[in-house]
Design an enzyme around this catalytic site. Structure first.
Site, PDB file in Angstrom:
ATOM      1  N   CYS A  16       1.264  -1.089  -0.386  1.00  0.00           N
ATOM      2  CA  CYS A  16      -0.212  -0.281  -0.150  1.00  0.00           C
ATOM      3  C   CYS A  16       1.017   0.884   0.146  1.00  0.00           C
ATOM      4  CB  CYS A  16      -1.022  -0.212   0.958  1.00  0.00           C
ATOM      5  SG  CYS A  16      -1.243   1.819   2.099  1.00  0.00           S
TER       6      CYS A  16
ATOM      7  N   CYS B  38       0.681   3.371   2.715  1.00  0.00           N
ATOM      8  CA  CYS B  38       1.376   2.911   4.142  1.00  0.00           C
ATOM      9  C   CYS B  38       3.304   3.494   3.999  1.00  0.00           C
ATOM     10  CB  CYS B  38       1.417   1.789   4.401  1.00  0.00           C
ATOM     11  SG  CYS B  38      -0.907   1.591   4.505  1.00  0.00           S
TER      12      CYS B  38
END
Ligand SMILES: Cc1cc2nc3c(=O)[nH]c(=O)nc-3n(C[C@H](O)[C@H](O)[C@H](O)COP(=O)(O)OP(=O)(O)OC[C@H]3O[C@@H](n4cnc5c(N)ncnc54)[C@H](O)[C@@H]3O)c2cc1C
Length: 501
Positions: free
Chosen positions: A64, A67
């Protein structure tokens, strides 16, 4: 701390790089991430065993992008609380769980993770076998709902705790630390330090692949002592594992470059963590100094040695004496320290046959070191002002230990000293690690358990064969660590002239 002109991520990276340049050894010993990666296999154990009062768990996915961008923010906060240079150690454990890994999917489901990153806050024990559901009342686990940047996350934490931690708080600003030398309860915290000192010792030995034929026997002896009498059960377990597999881990025909160097560069020995994988690092709870280069590792080592000396049986006292003397001589590579200690060991003329005698000898040897350091630190001003060296135990800890004090010194009541030491290192300093679970999945767990439960180190089924084994593993690598930790100390220069014996 970071400069305000550059992005947090870059300044963080730079500060880590700078650290590495300055201190390669320590940097090599510790991962560069401050937040601890955990997964379903160690989630409960890590959170159950941490000494921290609170924990943050970040659920993320490695694929991600958001992230990835968030990571430096999270790390900036984690730097304050985790790791060997934590500014505020032992308060908050910062962890992360990668939900993109299959093994973690059930764990992430239990916390109803529906977006990444998702952060939770609670006292660590609440996470153990815990979970979270939206709209669930009375859950002590809370979602951190405003943590988009490092600033916001820290603000959220500060509000929660009524604290005023700052992102730029400096390393080791511990001048406020109270020394508490007169609080006998403090020693209970030292079990973490003893675990950390044990792990650090073996890390250094392994990292530097310095096992030598002439010191191999000494390592085995010391391991035997640890298996039976280390105050932490997980260190007893780990030592047993190393000991049982010693001939494979460090075979007689191994030369120091071949088998030690397999895939990860560390070799079979490198996969072993002497006190388990979950040992908290960087806390130095009892042994924390107010300066960066005082206390810590060497204090933890003393506490380990004293606790061993108080745990042995009468019949083991001479063995323990030899194991400890040889250990310090071979593996504690502070030239001055080991030389002095060795002199003290060599001046013992008759074998010990009582726990009491050996424990008192070690206590008195430590006091001789203290006595010398009182003078040195006064002249060189290298001491830790909050933790001045003293002849120990001070009156506040044990008034009955001192019969009288005259110009010629203190008259000790040795029975009282022994009683005090037994209580202090023997009873108060105990493992708070809750046994089971961790090793249930370990196929050798049950056997190791049996081994560890046996209180007699000398029934360890390796016995004499290994103790007299001669191998070519090089050994004895505390030097670099010691050097890096003790830069400013007087004997730094002596270290450079260290010659292996
Ligand atoms: C084997 C060994 C030899 C060393 N030799 C030297 C040396 O020659 N020169 C040098 O500069 N440094 C030496 N060091 C390091 C030094 O002794 C200290 O460990 C270091 O300066 C940190 O000091 P500290 O204030 O944390 O207390 P430490 O001396 O490390 O003591 C740790 C804790 O043990 C307790 N304690 C103190 N004295 C005693 C005692 N007599 N009996 C039982 N418990 C006690 C106290 O609670 C204390 O906080 C040696 C360390 C070890 C392990």
């Amino acid at each position: 701390s970071s400069s305000s002109s550059s992005s947090p991520s870059r300044s963080l990276l730079r500060s880590i790089e700078d650290n590495n340049k300055n201190d390669n050894v320590v940097a090599d010993l510790h991962p560069h991430d401050y937040a601890v990666d955990i997964n379903v296999t160690n989630f409960d154990a890590v959170l159950r065993d941490t000494p921290a009062t609170f924990a943050v768990v970040e659920f993320f996915a490695h694929w991600c992008p958001a992230c990835r961008n968030y990571k430096p923010h999270y790390e900036r906060v984690a730097r304050l609380f985790n790791g060997p240079d934590a500014v505020h150690p032992g308060i908050i454990l910062m962890t992360r769980v990668d939900c993109a890994l299959k093994i973690n999917s059930k764990l992430c489901d239990k916390f109803s993770v529906d977006h990444y990153p998702m952060l939770f806050w609670a006292p660590p024990s609440k996470f153990v076998s815990g979970g979270w559901k939206p709209k669930q009342e009375k859950n002590e686990i809370r979602v951190i709902d405003d943590a988009r940047t490092a600033d916001r996350l820290l603000n959220w934490i500060n509000k929660q705790m009524g604290s005023s931690f700052g992102l730029d708080d400096e390393k080791f600003e511990n001048e406020h630390l109270s020394s508490n030398v007169s609080d006998p309860g403090q020693i209970a915290r030292a079990v973490y330090d003893v675990e950390e000192a044990t792990s650090t010792t073996f890390d250094i030995i392994l990292e530097h692949k310095m096992i030598k034929s002439e010191t191999r026997g000494s390592l085995i002896k010391f391991l035997q002592l640890l298996v039976a009498h280390h105050p932490s059960k997980r260190c007893r377990m780990g030592s047993a594992e190393v000991l049982v597999n010693f001939d494979e881990l460090c075979p007689l025909d191994m030369d120091s470059t071949s088998k030690q160097e397999n895939n990860d560069g560390k070799g079979a020995l490198g996969n072993i963590q002497i006190c388990g994988k979950e040992v908290p690092r960087g806390y130095w709870m009892f042994c924390r100094g107010s300066k960066n280069d005082t206390r810590g590792f060497s204090c933890g080592l003393w506490v380990l040695l004293h606790s061993l000396s108080l745990r042995i049986e009468d019949g083991e006292s001479q063995f323990a004496f030899q194991a400890i003397c040889e250990f310090v001589h071979n593996f504690f590579i502070c030239e001055e320290c080991r030389q002095h200690f060795y002199e003290m060991c060599s001046s013992v003329s008759s074998p010990f046959n009582k726990t009491r005698d050996f424990a008192l000898w070690l206590w008195s040897a430590h006091n001789k070191v203290n006595e010398r350091l009182i003078k040195e630190e006064a002249t060189l001003q290298t001491g830790d002002p909050k933790f001045p060296k003293m002849i120990w135990p001070p009156k506040q800890l044990c008034s009955s230990c001192r019969q009288s004090q005259s110009q010629s010194g203190i008259q000790w009541d040795q029975d009282e000293v022994f009683k005090f030491l037994t209580d202090y290192y023997g009873k108060k300093l105990v493992s708070i690690y809750k046994d089971k679970n961790n090793h249930e999945s370990d196929k050798s767990g049950a056997a190791l358990d049996d081994l560890v439960v046996s209180t007699n180190a000398f029934v360890v089924p390796l016995g004499a064969a290994l103790a007299i084994a001669v191998a070519s593993c090089a050994f004895g690598a505390l030097a670099c660590y010691w050097r890096s930790q003790q830069k400013s100390r007087k004997y730094f220069h002596q270290l450079h002239s260290y010659k292996e014996i």
